[in-house]
Design an enzyme around this catalytic site. Sequence first.
Site: not given
Lengths: 197, 96
Positions: A105, A108-110
């Site tokens: 991602c 962000c950090s999905c």
Amino acid sequence: MSADHHGSSAISERVRHVEALLEARGLVDEGEIDRRIDEFLAGGSPANGARITARAWVDPDFRDRLLADANAAIRELGLSMSGGLQEQRLKVVANTEDEHNVVVCTLCSCYPIALLGPSPAWYKSEAYRSRVVRDPRGVLREFGLELPAGTRISVWDASAESRYMVVPRRPEGTDGMPEEELAGLVTRKGLIGTAAV
Amino acid sequence: MADRFAPGDAVRTSTADPAGHTRLPRYARGAVGRVVELAGHHPLADDRARGLPGTTQAVYHVRFAAADLFGDGDHAVTVELWEDYLEPADPRGGTP
């Protein structure tokens, strides 16, 4: 900002402040946010992704259903992507002899928490997020995964609403191995695409 | 509203650099890729980040050749993009 964007104490302070304001104004009950997070994380573990993978290895029809409509297929195993406020779309991609998939991602950090549990720190690092789209072969090599030159690499950027999981290739010499034992071979990195299995 | 694109369509991403939040990654701006599949319908993230309800529209998996994004590389990158970020493109790289 720190390199690992969840690691900043300044952000933690702001989050606590906002949480206190929401509680003070009666928008959420005391502790509600923590309870919701706990509910969301409950049951989230790479063991789920490993179970899905092992089933896909032993049952080609399940594998087909999984790649076509992952949300429906994982319900056959009693799993779902609806641990949050709404069901998230799941996209499962399978490695083959010719193609290797890896998930990131970049914004962000999905991450598919329901299937893999909380994400590892490296997945959230700026180094991984910025470099794996640009030079996946080099990044995978740093993870200890040297792919044959002829293997195509597909990077999946979880930039919107879907979450992704990789089905690694079934290791050689595992014919006849029971499904549960096969699941034990699967690692979290394998399900993200930074390891072979 | 009907979806504007279908799998196989060549699309070019927006070059806009909005002041606020967007889910079009910078590295994928102004690039030509191909729609792989529909990934559902969702309110535009850019609007929601501004506190607006956001128009619900199609979101697609769009596959790019690394060379078209970075100038080199033999891999592919699939990005998930809202319809608002996309325009039809000639697959050979020009605009129709």
